[in-house]
Design a protein around this motif. Structure first.
Motif, PDB file in Angstrom:
ATOM      1  N   LYS A   1      40.136  35.201  21.894  1.00 16.26           N
ATOM      2  CA  LYS A   1      39.181  34.094  21.802  1.00 16.26           C
ATOM      3  C   LYS A   1      39.838  32.797  22.261  1.00 16.26           C
ATOM      4  O   LYS A   1      41.031  32.565  22.044  1.00 16.26           O
ATOM      5  N   SER A   2      39.038  31.944  22.872  1.00 16.21           N
ATOM      6  CA  SER A   2      39.515  30.629  23.261  1.00 16.21           C
ATOM      7  C   SER A   2      39.552  29.731  22.030  1.00 16.21           C
ATOM      8  O   SER A   2      39.121  30.118  20.934  1.00 16.21           O
ATOM      9  N   ASN A   3      40.012  28.521  22.204  1.00 18.25           N
ATOM     10  CA  ASN A   3      40.086  27.582  21.084  1.00 18.25           C
ATOM     11  C   ASN A   3      38.720  27.262  20.496  1.00 18.25           C
ATOM     12  O   ASN A   3      38.613  26.898  19.323  1.00 18.25           O
ATOM     13  N   ASN A   4      37.666  27.415  21.308  1.00 14.28           N
ATOM     14  CA  ASN A   4      36.316  27.149  20.794  1.00 14.28           C
ATOM     15  C   ASN A   4      35.586  28.420  20.387  1.00 14.28           C
ATOM     16  O   ASN A   4      34.388  28.395  20.112  1.00 14.28           O
ATOM     17  N   GLY A   5      36.299  29.539  20.334  1.00 12.43           N
ATOM     18  CA  GLY A   5      35.725  30.776  19.814  1.00 12.43           C
ATOM     19  C   GLY A   5      35.082  31.688  20.834  1.00 12.43           C
ATOM     20  O   GLY A   5      34.570  32.755  20.471  1.00 12.43           O
ATOM     21  N   ASN A   6      35.089  31.304  22.100  1.00 14.27           N
ATOM     22  CA  ASN A   6      34.483  32.150  23.127  1.00 14.27           C
ATOM     23  C   ASN A   6      35.401  33.312  23.487  1.00 14.27           C
ATOM     24  O   ASN A   6      36.623  33.145  23.542  1.00 14.27           O
ATOM     25  N   PRO A   7      34.814  34.494  23.774  1.00 12.94           N
ATOM     26  CA  PRO A   7      35.655  35.591  24.253  1.00 12.94           C
ATOM     27  C   PRO A   7      36.179  35.255  25.642  1.00 12.94           C
ATOM     28  O   PRO A   7      35.430  34.806  26.513  1.00 12.94           O
ATOM     29  N   MET A   8      37.467  35.452  25.848  1.00 11.23           N
ATOM     30  CA  MET A   8      38.058  35.098  27.128  1.00 11.23           C
ATOM     31  C   MET A   8      37.971  36.264  28.105  1.00 11.23           C
ATOM     32  O   MET A   8      37.899  37.428  27.707  1.00 11.23           O
ATOM     33  N   ILE A   9      37.960  35.928  29.382  1.00  9.26           N
ATOM     34  CA  ILE A   9      37.698  36.879  30.450  1.00  9.26           C
ATOM     35  C   ILE A   9      38.938  37.045  31.326  1.00  9.26           C
ATOM     36  O   ILE A   9      39.590  36.060  31.687  1.00  9.26           O
ATOM     37  N   VAL A  10      39.258  38.291  31.677  1.00 11.54           N
ATOM     38  CA  VAL A  10      40.239  38.532  32.723  1.00 11.54           C
ATOM     39  C   VAL A  10      39.474  38.733  34.017  1.00 11.54           C
ATOM     40  O   VAL A  10      38.575  39.582  34.096  1.00 11.54           O
ATOM     41  N   HIS A  11      39.816  37.943  35.037  1.00  5.56           N
ATOM     42  CA  HIS A  11      39.080  37.990  36.302  1.00  5.56           C
ATOM     43  C   HIS A  11      39.963  37.392  37.395  1.00  5.56           C
ATOM     44  O   HIS A  11      41.069  36.928  37.136  1.00  5.56           O
ATOM     45  N   ASN A  12      39.438  37.417  38.595  1.00  2.00           N
ATOM     46  CA  ASN A  12      40.121  36.784  39.734  1.00  2.00           C
ATOM     47  C   ASN A  12      39.070  36.043  40.552  1.00  2.00           C
ATOM     48  O   ASN A  12      38.297  36.650  41.284  1.00  2.00           O
ATOM     49  N   VAL A  13      39.068  34.730  40.406  1.00  2.00           N
ATOM     50  CA  VAL A  13      38.130  33.907  41.166  1.00  2.00           C
ATOM     51  C   VAL A  13      38.847  33.121  42.260  1.00  2.00           C
ATOM     52  O   VAL A  13      38.283  32.244  42.889  1.00  2.00           O
ATOM     53  N   GLY A  14      40.103  33.462  42.470  1.00  2.00           N
ATOM     54  CA  GLY A  14      40.859  32.807  43.524  1.00  2.00           C
ATOM     55  C   GLY A  14      42.204  32.286  43.067  1.00  2.00           C
ATOM     56  O   GLY A  14      43.013  31.861  43.883  1.00  2.00           O
ATOM     57  N   SER A  15      42.455  32.319  41.759  1.00  2.00           N
ATOM     58  CA  SER A  15      43.729  31.829  41.217  1.00  2.00           C
ATOM     59  C   SER A  15      44.572  32.960  40.656  1.00  2.00           C
ATOM     60  O   SER A  15      45.371  32.756  39.744  1.00  2.00           O
ATOM     61  N   GLY A  16      44.385  34.153  41.175  1.00  5.81           N
ATOM     62  CA  GLY A  16      45.110  35.311  40.692  1.00  5.81           C
ATOM     63  C   GLY A  16      44.359  36.029  39.585  1.00  5.81           C
ATOM     64  O   GLY A  16      43.229  35.673  39.239  1.00  5.81           O
ATOM     65  N   GLN A  17      44.978  37.077  39.045  1.00  8.65           N
ATOM     66  CA  GLN A  17      44.392  37.817  37.933  1.00  8.65           C
ATOM     67  C   GLN A  17      44.753  37.069  36.657  1.00  8.65           C
ATOM     68  O   GLN A  17      45.887  37.131  36.178  1.00  8.65           O
ATOM     69  N   VAL A  18      43.779  36.353  36.107  1.00  3.90           N
ATOM     70  CA  VAL A  18      44.057  35.413  35.025  1.00  3.90           C
ATOM     71  C   VAL A  18      43.100  35.607  33.853  1.00  3.90           C
ATOM     72  O   VAL A  18      42.055  36.247  33.965  1.00  3.90           O
ATOM     73  N   LEU A  19      43.476  35.020  32.727  1.00  5.89           N
ATOM     74  CA  LEU A  19      42.682  35.024  31.497  1.00  5.89           C
ATOM     75  C   LEU A  19      42.111  33.630  31.310  1.00  5.89           C
ATOM     76  O   LEU A  19      42.861  32.659  31.186  1.00  5.89           O
ATOM     77  N   GLU A  20      40.769  33.520  31.260  1.00  8.01           N
ATOM     78  CA  GLU A  20      40.152  32.193  31.155  1.00  8.01           C
ATOM     79  C   GLU A  20      38.886  32.229  30.306  1.00  8.01           C
ATOM     80  O   GLU A  20      38.247  33.274  30.159  1.00  8.01           O
ATOM     81  N   ASP A  21      38.546  31.073  29.785  1.00 12.73           N
ATOM     82  CA  ASP A  21      37.312  30.887  29.037  1.00 12.73           C
ATOM     83  C   ASP A  21      36.221  30.496  30.043  1.00 12.73           C
ATOM     84  O   ASP A  21      35.962  29.315  30.263  1.00 12.73           O
ATOM     85  N   CYS A  22      35.587  31.496  30.640  1.00 13.44           N
ATOM     86  CA  CYS A  22      34.643  31.209  31.724  1.00 13.44           C
ATOM     87  C   CYS A  22      33.344  31.992  31.600  1.00 13.44           C
ATOM     88  O   CYS A  22      32.553  32.028  32.549  1.00 13.44           O
ATOM     89  N   LEU A  23      33.106  32.620  30.459  1.00 10.17           N
ATOM     90  CA  LEU A  23      31.923  33.473  30.311  1.00 10.17           C
ATOM     91  C   LEU A  23      30.638  32.762  30.693  1.00 10.17           C
ATOM     92  O   LEU A  23      29.787  33.320  31.389  1.00 10.17           O
ATOM     93  N   LEU A  24      30.490  31.519  30.232  1.00 14.69           N
ATOM     94  CA  LEU A  24      29.251  30.776  30.486  1.00 14.69           C
ATOM     95  C   LEU A  24      29.395  29.769  31.619  1.00 14.69           C
ATOM     96  O   LEU A  24      28.563  28.871  31.761  1.00 14.69           O
ATOM     97  N   SER A  25      30.419  29.922  32.425  1.00 13.70           N
ATOM     98  CA  SER A  25      30.644  28.974  33.519  1.00 13.70           C
ATOM     99  C   SER A  25      29.666  29.172  34.675  1.00 13.70           C
ATOM    100  O   SER A  25      29.451  28.254  35.468  1.00 13.70           O
TER     101      SER A  25
END
Length: 212
Positions: free
Chosen positions: A177-201
Protein backbone atom coordinates in the motif's frame (compact mmCIF):
# COMPACT_ATOMS: atom_id res chain seq x y z
CA UNK A 1 2.58 15.66 -36.02
CA UNK A 2 4.00 13.25 -38.59
CA UNK A 3 6.40 11.94 -35.95
CA UNK A 4 3.82 11.69 -33.17
CA UNK A 5 1.36 9.50 -35.04
CA UNK A 6 3.80 6.67 -35.82
CA UNK A 7 4.99 6.76 -32.21
CA UNK A 8 1.44 6.34 -30.93
CA UNK A 9 0.89 3.47 -33.34
CA UNK A 10 4.03 1.74 -32.06
CA UNK A 11 2.95 2.30 -28.47
CA UNK A 12 -0.55 0.98 -29.19
CA UNK A 13 0.97 -2.23 -30.53
CA UNK A 14 2.63 -2.97 -27.21
CA UNK A 15 1.40 -0.86 -24.36
CA UNK A 16 2.55 2.63 -23.56
CA UNK A 17 5.39 5.10 -23.80
CA UNK A 18 6.49 7.53 -21.11
CA UNK A 19 5.58 11.19 -21.49
CA UNK A 20 4.89 14.04 -19.09
CA UNK A 21 1.19 13.81 -19.86
CA UNK A 22 1.10 10.11 -19.07
CA UNK A 23 3.06 10.20 -15.82
CA UNK A 24 2.15 13.54 -14.31
CA UNK A 25 -0.49 12.13 -11.92
CA UNK A 26 1.58 9.27 -10.51
CA UNK A 27 2.24 9.53 -6.78
CA UNK A 28 5.77 9.08 -5.54
CA UNK A 29 4.58 7.30 -2.40
CA UNK A 30 7.09 4.81 -1.01
CA UNK A 31 6.14 1.23 -0.07
CA UNK A 32 5.97 0.35 3.61
CA UNK A 33 6.41 -3.41 3.18
CA UNK A 34 8.15 -5.78 0.81
CA UNK A 35 7.61 -9.43 -0.13
CA UNK A 36 4.95 -11.50 1.62
CA UNK A 37 7.01 -13.88 3.73
CA UNK A 38 4.60 -16.82 3.53
CA UNK A 39 2.19 -16.29 0.62
CA UNK A 40 -1.04 -18.23 1.11
CA UNK A 41 -2.41 -18.28 -2.43
CA UNK A 42 -1.52 -17.83 -6.09
CA UNK A 43 -2.27 -14.11 -6.09
CA UNK A 44 0.04 -13.33 -3.21
CA UNK A 45 2.72 -15.32 -5.04
CA UNK A 46 2.02 -13.29 -8.19
CA UNK A 47 2.38 -10.07 -6.22
CA UNK A 48 5.72 -11.29 -4.87
CA UNK A 49 6.80 -12.27 -8.39
CA UNK A 50 5.92 -8.82 -9.71
CA UNK A 51 7.83 -7.09 -6.93
CA UNK A 52 10.82 -9.36 -7.50
CA UNK A 53 11.25 -8.13 -11.07
CA UNK A 54 11.23 -4.42 -10.21
CA UNK A 55 14.09 -2.85 -12.12
CA UNK A 56 14.10 0.84 -13.11
CA UNK A 57 16.98 0.13 -15.48
CA UNK A 58 14.74 -1.78 -17.90
CA UNK A 59 14.58 0.35 -21.04
CA UNK A 60 11.15 0.74 -22.61
CA UNK A 61 11.69 -0.80 -26.04
CA UNK A 62 8.56 -1.10 -28.22
CA UNK A 63 10.26 -2.54 -31.29
CA UNK A 64 9.28 -5.88 -32.82
CA UNK A 65 11.61 -8.66 -31.69
CA UNK A 66 11.82 -12.27 -32.87
CA UNK A 67 11.93 -14.55 -29.83
CA UNK A 68 12.02 -18.27 -29.23
CA UNK A 69 8.88 -20.31 -28.50
CA UNK A 70 7.84 -21.32 -25.92
CA UNK A 71 9.20 -19.32 -22.96
CA UNK A 72 10.59 -16.65 -25.24
CA UNK A 73 11.52 -13.22 -23.91
CA UNK A 74 13.07 -10.03 -25.18
CA UNK A 75 16.45 -9.04 -23.66
CA UNK A 76 16.14 -8.73 -19.88
CA UNK A 77 17.04 -5.04 -19.74
CA UNK A 78 14.34 -4.14 -22.29
CA UNK A 79 10.57 -4.49 -22.38
CA UNK A 80 7.14 -2.89 -22.39
CA UNK A 81 4.24 -3.00 -19.95
CA UNK A 82 3.10 -6.43 -21.14
CA UNK A 83 6.52 -7.87 -20.36
CA UNK A 84 6.01 -7.07 -16.66
CA UNK A 85 2.94 -9.31 -16.63
CA UNK A 86 4.57 -11.99 -18.79
CA UNK A 87 7.71 -12.11 -16.63
CA UNK A 88 5.79 -12.21 -13.34
CA UNK A 89 3.56 -15.08 -14.48
CA UNK A 90 6.54 -16.95 -15.88
CA UNK A 91 8.12 -16.94 -12.41
CA UNK A 92 5.10 -19.00 -11.34
CA UNK A 93 5.47 -21.46 -14.20
CA UNK A 94 2.86 -19.91 -16.49
CA UNK A 95 4.02 -19.06 -20.01
CA UNK A 96 1.61 -16.46 -21.39
CA UNK A 97 3.37 -16.61 -24.75
CA UNK A 98 2.28 -20.24 -25.11
CA UNK A 99 -1.11 -19.77 -23.47
CA UNK A 100 -2.11 -16.81 -25.63
CA UNK A 101 -0.78 -18.42 -28.80
CA UNK A 102 -2.70 -21.64 -28.22
CA UNK A 103 -5.95 -19.80 -27.52
CA UNK A 104 -5.53 -17.46 -30.48
CA UNK A 105 -4.73 -20.38 -32.76
CA UNK A 106 -8.09 -22.01 -32.07
CA UNK A 107 -10.13 -18.84 -31.44
CA UNK A 108 -8.51 -16.29 -33.73
CA UNK A 109 -11.80 -14.57 -34.57
CA UNK A 110 -12.32 -13.60 -30.93
CA UNK A 111 -9.13 -11.53 -30.79
CA UNK A 112 -8.69 -7.93 -32.01
CA UNK A 113 -7.95 -7.32 -35.69
CA UNK A 114 -6.31 -3.97 -34.95
CA UNK A 115 -3.01 -4.97 -36.56
CA UNK A 116 -4.47 -6.49 -39.72
CA UNK A 117 -3.09 -9.93 -38.95
CA UNK A 118 -4.58 -12.95 -40.67
CA UNK A 119 -2.84 -15.49 -38.49
CA UNK A 120 -1.06 -15.74 -35.16
CA UNK A 121 2.44 -14.43 -34.44
CA UNK A 122 4.27 -16.12 -31.55
CA UNK A 123 6.70 -13.22 -31.31
CA UNK A 124 4.24 -10.48 -30.53
CA UNK A 125 0.65 -11.64 -29.86
CA UNK A 126 1.12 -12.03 -26.09
CA UNK A 127 2.93 -8.68 -25.90
CA UNK A 128 -0.13 -6.69 -26.99
CA UNK A 129 -2.44 -5.38 -24.26
CA UNK A 130 -5.73 -5.87 -26.20
CA UNK A 131 -4.83 -9.53 -26.75
CA UNK A 132 -4.08 -10.02 -23.05
CA UNK A 133 -7.43 -8.44 -22.20
CA UNK A 134 -9.26 -10.95 -24.38
CA UNK A 135 -7.22 -13.84 -23.01
CA UNK A 136 -7.76 -12.90 -19.35
CA UNK A 137 -11.48 -12.38 -19.97
CA UNK A 138 -11.75 -15.78 -21.68
CA UNK A 139 -9.55 -17.85 -19.40
CA UNK A 140 -9.70 -15.94 -16.13
CA UNK A 141 -12.28 -13.84 -14.34
CA UNK A 142 -13.46 -10.39 -15.35
CA UNK A 143 -13.97 -8.13 -12.34
CA UNK A 144 -15.83 -4.86 -11.82
CA UNK A 145 -14.28 -1.56 -12.83
CA UNK A 146 -14.69 1.06 -10.12
CA UNK A 147 -12.88 4.06 -8.69
CA UNK A 148 -12.83 2.48 -5.25
CA UNK A 149 -9.24 1.37 -4.68
CA UNK A 150 -10.33 -1.25 -2.14
CA UNK A 151 -11.98 -3.18 -4.99
CA UNK A 152 -8.56 -3.94 -6.46
CA UNK A 153 -6.98 -6.88 -4.69
CA UNK A 154 -3.53 -8.42 -4.53
CA UNK A 155 -2.65 -10.17 -7.79
CA UNK A 156 -5.34 -8.49 -9.88
CA UNK A 157 -4.49 -7.43 -13.42
CA UNK A 158 -5.57 -3.93 -14.45
CA UNK A 159 -5.58 -2.32 -17.88
CA UNK A 160 -5.90 1.37 -18.68
CA UNK A 161 -6.17 3.73 -21.63
CA UNK A 162 -3.65 6.56 -21.59
CA UNK A 163 -3.05 9.73 -23.59
CA UNK A 164 -6.63 10.55 -24.52
CA UNK A 165 -7.69 6.90 -24.75
CA UNK A 166 -5.07 6.26 -27.42
CA UNK A 167 -2.60 3.97 -25.65
CA UNK A 168 -3.40 0.73 -23.76
CA UNK A 169 -1.44 -0.13 -20.63
CA UNK A 170 -1.35 -3.02 -18.15
CA UNK A 171 -0.01 -3.64 -14.65
CA UNK A 172 -0.23 -5.92 -11.62
CA UNK A 173 -1.84 -4.94 -8.31
CA UNK A 174 0.43 -5.76 -5.38
CA UNK A 175 -0.15 -6.25 -1.65
CA UNK A 176 1.92 -3.14 -0.93
CA UNK A 177 0.00 0.00 0.00
CA UNK A 178 1.07 3.56 -0.64
CA UNK A 179 1.17 6.16 2.11
CA UNK A 180 -2.45 7.05 1.34
CA UNK A 181 -3.62 3.43 1.43
CA UNK A 182 -3.86 2.73 -2.29
CA UNK A 183 -2.68 -0.64 -3.62
CA UNK A 184 0.54 -0.06 -5.51
CA UNK A 185 1.11 -1.27 -9.05
CA UNK A 186 4.09 -2.91 -10.72
CA UNK A 187 4.18 -1.70 -14.32
CA UNK A 188 6.35 -0.16 -17.01
CA UNK A 189 5.16 3.13 -18.43
CA UNK A 190 8.58 4.19 -19.63
CA UNK A 191 10.64 4.42 -16.43
CA UNK A 192 11.49 0.75 -16.15
CA UNK A 193 9.73 -2.01 -14.23
CA UNK A 194 8.69 -0.03 -11.17
CA UNK A 195 6.30 0.02 -8.21
CA UNK A 196 4.04 3.09 -8.13
CA UNK A 197 0.79 4.45 -6.76
CA UNK A 198 -0.90 4.88 -10.14
CA UNK A 199 -4.11 2.82 -10.03
CA UNK A 200 -6.35 5.85 -10.51
CA UNK A 201 -3.93 7.87 -12.61
CA UNK A 202 -5.61 6.85 -15.88
CA UNK A 203 -8.87 5.51 -17.23
CA UNK A 204 -9.31 1.90 -16.09
CA UNK A 205 -10.78 -0.27 -18.86
CA UNK A 206 -10.04 -3.79 -17.65
CA UNK A 207 -9.88 -5.65 -14.33
CA UNK A 208 -9.08 -9.37 -14.18
CA UNK A 209 -7.91 -12.32 -12.13
CA UNK A 210 -6.04 -15.16 -13.79
CA UNK A 211 -4.36 -18.13 -12.17
CA UNK A 212 -4.15 -20.67 -14.99
Amino acid sequence: MKLILPLLLICFSFGCKKSEKITENISESKPTTQLIENPIDFYEKLSNAAISIINPDVVYTPSYVSIKYPNGDVPAKTGVCNDVVIRAYRKLGIDLQKKVHEDMKTNFSKYPKTWGLKTTDKNIDHRRVPNLEVFFARKGKTLSITKNTSDYKTGDIVTWLLAGDAIPHVGIVTHIKSNNGNPMIVHNVGSGQVLEDCLLSWKIVGHYKYSN
